[in-house]
Scaffold this motif. Structure first.
Motif, PDB file in Angstrom:
ATOM      1  N   VAL A   1       2.325   7.298 -14.326  1.00  0.00           N
ATOM      2  CA  VAL A   1       3.324   6.239 -14.435  1.00  0.00           C
ATOM      3  C   VAL A   1       3.076   5.270 -13.288  1.00  0.00           C
ATOM      4  O   VAL A   1       2.810   5.684 -12.164  1.00  0.00           O
ATOM      5  N   LYS A   2       3.154   3.964 -13.572  1.00  0.00           N
ATOM      6  CA  LYS A   2       2.906   2.936 -12.570  1.00  0.00           C
ATOM      7  C   LYS A   2       4.175   2.116 -12.379  1.00  0.00           C
ATOM      8  O   LYS A   2       4.733   1.614 -13.346  1.00  0.00           O
ATOM      9  N   VAL A   3       4.616   2.003 -11.130  1.00  0.00           N
ATOM     10  CA  VAL A   3       5.900   1.372 -10.836  1.00  0.00           C
ATOM     11  C   VAL A   3       5.780   0.460  -9.626  1.00  0.00           C
ATOM     12  O   VAL A   3       5.091   0.791  -8.670  1.00  0.00           O
ATOM     13  N   VAL A   4       6.441  -0.690  -9.680  1.00  0.00           N
ATOM     14  CA  VAL A   4       6.583  -1.582  -8.523  1.00  0.00           C
ATOM     15  C   VAL A   4       8.050  -1.581  -8.111  1.00  0.00           C
ATOM     16  O   VAL A   4       8.928  -1.818  -8.936  1.00  0.00           O
TER      17      VAL A   4
ATOM     18  N   ALA B   1       9.111  13.122  -5.965  1.00  0.00           N
ATOM     19  CA  ALA B   1       9.510  14.522  -6.160  1.00  0.00           C
ATOM     20  C   ALA B   1       9.558  14.855  -7.650  1.00  0.00           C
ATOM     21  O   ALA B   1       9.169  15.950  -8.063  1.00  0.00           O
ATOM     22  N   ALA B   2      10.013  13.898  -8.453  1.00  0.00           N
ATOM     23  CA  ALA B   2      10.096  14.113  -9.905  1.00  0.00           C
ATOM     24  C   ALA B   2       8.737  13.960 -10.568  1.00  0.00           C
ATOM     25  O   ALA B   2       8.454  14.643 -11.558  1.00  0.00           O
ATOM     26  N   ASP B   3       7.893  13.073 -10.060  1.00  0.00           N
ATOM     27  CA  ASP B   3       6.582  12.823 -10.667  1.00  0.00           C
ATOM     28  C   ASP B   3       5.568  12.509  -9.569  1.00  0.00           C
ATOM     29  O   ASP B   3       5.335  11.347  -9.230  1.00  0.00           O
ATOM     30  N   PRO B   4       4.954  13.551  -8.997  1.00  0.00           N
ATOM     31  CA  PRO B   4       4.009  13.336  -7.904  1.00  0.00           C
ATOM     32  C   PRO B   4       2.766  12.544  -8.295  1.00  0.00           C
ATOM     33  O   PRO B   4       2.047  12.068  -7.431  1.00  0.00           O
ATOM     34  N   THR B   5       2.515  12.372  -9.586  1.00  0.00           N
ATOM     35  CA  THR B   5       1.332  11.622 -10.022  1.00  0.00           C
ATOM     36  C   THR B   5       1.599  10.126 -10.143  1.00  0.00           C
ATOM     37  O   THR B   5       0.667   9.368 -10.405  1.00  0.00           O
ATOM     38  N   ALA B   6       2.846   9.704  -9.974  1.00  0.00           N
ATOM     39  CA  ALA B   6       3.201   8.289 -10.141  1.00  0.00           C
ATOM     40  C   ALA B   6       2.427   7.415  -9.152  1.00  0.00           C
ATOM     41  O   ALA B   6       2.217   7.784  -8.002  1.00  0.00           O
ATOM     42  N   LYS B   7       1.993   6.259  -9.642  1.00  0.00           N
ATOM     43  CA  LYS B   7       1.346   5.255  -8.783  1.00  0.00           C
ATOM     44  C   LYS B   7       2.423   4.239  -8.436  1.00  0.00           C
ATOM     45  O   LYS B   7       2.904   3.510  -9.301  1.00  0.00           O
ATOM     46  N   ILE B   8       2.820   4.217  -7.165  1.00  0.00           N
ATOM     47  CA  ILE B   8       3.959   3.403  -6.736  1.00  0.00           C
ATOM     48  C   ILE B   8       3.499   2.347  -5.736  1.00  0.00           C
ATOM     49  O   ILE B   8       2.759   2.643  -4.795  1.00  0.00           O
ATOM     50  N   VAL B   9       3.947   1.111  -5.967  1.00  0.00           N
ATOM     51  CA  VAL B   9       3.703   0.002  -5.057  1.00  0.00           C
ATOM     52  C   VAL B   9       5.069  -0.537  -4.630  1.00  0.00           C
ATOM     53  O   VAL B   9       5.918  -0.800  -5.477  1.00  0.00           O
ATOM     54  N   VAL B  10       5.284  -0.676  -3.328  1.00  0.00           N
ATOM     55  CA  VAL B  10       6.506  -1.268  -2.792  1.00  0.00           C
ATOM     56  C   VAL B  10       6.134  -2.650  -2.273  1.00  0.00           C
ATOM     57  O   VAL B  10       5.264  -2.778  -1.411  1.00  0.00           O
TER      58      VAL B  10
ATOM     59  N   ALA C   1       3.032   6.579   2.443  1.00  0.00           N
ATOM     60  CA  ALA C   1       1.675   6.058   2.286  1.00  0.00           C
ATOM     61  C   ALA C   1       0.677   7.218   2.203  1.00  0.00           C
ATOM     62  O   ALA C   1      -0.285   7.161   1.433  1.00  0.00           O
ATOM     63  N   ALA C   2       0.933   8.286   2.956  1.00  0.00           N
ATOM     64  CA  ALA C   2       0.061   9.460   2.908  1.00  0.00           C
ATOM     65  C   ALA C   2       0.117  10.137   1.542  1.00  0.00           C
ATOM     66  O   ALA C   2      -0.815  10.842   1.164  1.00  0.00           O
ATOM     67  N   GLN C   3       1.202   9.895   0.793  1.00  0.00           N
ATOM     68  CA  GLN C   3       1.331  10.442  -0.558  1.00  0.00           C
ATOM     69  C   GLN C   3       0.815   9.471  -1.620  1.00  0.00           C
ATOM     70  O   GLN C   3       1.009   9.686  -2.805  1.00  0.00           O
ATOM     71  N   GLY C   4       0.213   8.365  -1.185  1.00  0.00           N
ATOM     72  CA  GLY C   4      -0.397   7.429  -2.121  1.00  0.00           C
ATOM     73  C   GLY C   4       0.418   6.196  -2.448  1.00  0.00           C
ATOM     74  O   GLY C   4      -0.002   5.374  -3.255  1.00  0.00           O
ATOM     75  N   VAL C   5       1.575   6.033  -1.834  1.00  0.00           N
ATOM     76  CA  VAL C   5       2.396   4.844  -2.074  1.00  0.00           C
ATOM     77  C   VAL C   5       1.771   3.667  -1.329  1.00  0.00           C
ATOM     78  O   VAL C   5       1.368   3.785  -0.177  1.00  0.00           O
ATOM     79  N   SER C   6       1.680   2.526  -2.004  1.00  0.00           N
ATOM     80  CA  SER C   6       1.115   1.315  -1.413  1.00  0.00           C
ATOM     81  C   SER C   6       2.254   0.382  -1.013  1.00  0.00           C
ATOM     82  O   SER C   6       3.173   0.152  -1.801  1.00  0.00           O
ATOM     83  N   PHE C   7       2.208  -0.145   0.206  1.00  0.00           N
ATOM     84  CA  PHE C   7       3.226  -1.066   0.712  1.00  0.00           C
ATOM     85  C   PHE C   7       2.583  -2.427   0.904  1.00  0.00           C
ATOM     86  O   PHE C   7       1.521  -2.546   1.521  1.00  0.00           O
TER      87      PHE C   7
ATOM     88  N   ALA D   1       1.031  -0.878   5.765  1.00  0.00           N
ATOM     89  CA  ALA D   1       1.361  -1.944   4.817  1.00  0.00           C
ATOM     90  C   ALA D   1       0.238  -2.979   4.797  1.00  0.00           C
ATOM     91  O   ALA D   1      -0.431  -3.209   5.797  1.00  0.00           O
ATOM     92  N   THR D   2       0.059  -3.593   3.638  1.00  0.00           N
ATOM     93  CA  THR D   2      -0.966  -4.618   3.444  1.00  0.00           C
ATOM     94  C   THR D   2      -0.277  -5.963   3.276  1.00  0.00           C
ATOM     95  O   THR D   2       0.753  -6.052   2.610  1.00  0.00           O
ATOM     96  N   THR D   3      -0.849  -7.000   3.855  1.00  0.00           N
ATOM     97  CA  THR D   3      -0.317  -8.351   3.666  1.00  0.00           C
ATOM     98  C   THR D   3      -0.949  -8.941   2.413  1.00  0.00           C
ATOM     99  O   THR D   3      -2.160  -8.877   2.239  1.00  0.00           O
ATOM    100  N   ILE D   4      -0.106  -9.482   1.529  1.00  0.00           N
ATOM    101  CA  ILE D   4      -0.592 -10.144   0.313  1.00  0.00           C
ATOM    102  C   ILE D   4      -0.206 -11.615   0.380  1.00  0.00           C
ATOM    103  O   ILE D   4       0.717 -11.987   1.094  1.00  0.00           O
ATOM    104  N   CYS D   5      -0.914 -12.449  -0.372  1.00  0.00           N
ATOM    105  CA  CYS D   5      -0.657 -13.900  -0.331  1.00  0.00           C
ATOM    106  C   CYS D   5       0.807 -14.211  -0.597  1.00  0.00           C
ATOM    107  O   CYS D   5       1.444 -14.919   0.146  1.00  0.00           O
TER     108      CYS D   5
END
Length: 164
Positions: A39-42, A64-73, A103-109, A130-134
């Motif tokens: 699952v992919k979520v922003v 905790a509910a879905d450790p495979t989720a790809k999450i971007v904050v 972030a260590a669990q794969g969450v992108s900021f 965290a990464t700076t985006i345009c």
């Protein structure tokens, strides 16, 4: 209360039922991840540290509910504040540890550079995790979560709102 045989049976049945529900839910989530990928979520944060704190809690619960989720904050406006060095939650805990753990669990900021520029915040204040985006307009399904489809959760004062 009395510890009667009927009460013990009811408690045992409830425990077995709860365990079966957890296994069923996990299997369903795993089955979905196997068929369609994770699952992919922003999570989009715009309102400051209190909202950022709630967002991090929701992200923890989500993982905790879905450790495979790809999450971007993604943060813009006051929503970047919790991703800046020295930021603390309402209890005085430093956000850097919470962000680093996720972030260590794969969450992108991601932090909006337009916000940094307009608020005259130096880029070196952005947390290392965290990464700076345009800008946050670019944090869309095509850039943040290739490929689509995705779910976007916008953190509001109450519950998150799911959009497509």
């Amino acid at each position: 209360m009395e510890n009667t045989p009927n009460r013990r049976k009811a408690l045992a049945a409830a425990t077995v039922g709860a365990a079966a529900l957890m296994v069923s839910t996990t299997a369903r989530a795993q089955g979905r991840a196997d068929k369609e990928g994770p699952v992919k979520v922003v999570y989009h944060v715009t309102q400051g540290d209190a909202q950022g704190s709630r967002c991090l809690g929701n992200v923890r619960n989500h993982l905790a509910a879905d450790p495979t989720a790809k999450i971007v904050v993604v943060g813009n406006g006051a929503g970047i504040d919790f991703m800046l060095s020295g930021a603390e939650d309402g209890k005085g805990a430093d956000f850097s540890g919470l962000v680093g753990g996720l972030a260590a669990q794969g969450v992108s900021f991601r932090v909006c550079n337009n916000t940094l520029t307009s608020r005259k915040i130096p880029k070196d204040r952005v947390l290392l995790d965290a990464t700076t985006i345009c800008n946050t307009v670019r944090a869309t399904p095509t850039s943040a979560l290739e490929p689509s489809p995705f779910k976007r959760l916008i953190q509001r004062e109450a519950a998150p709102i799911m959009c497509r």
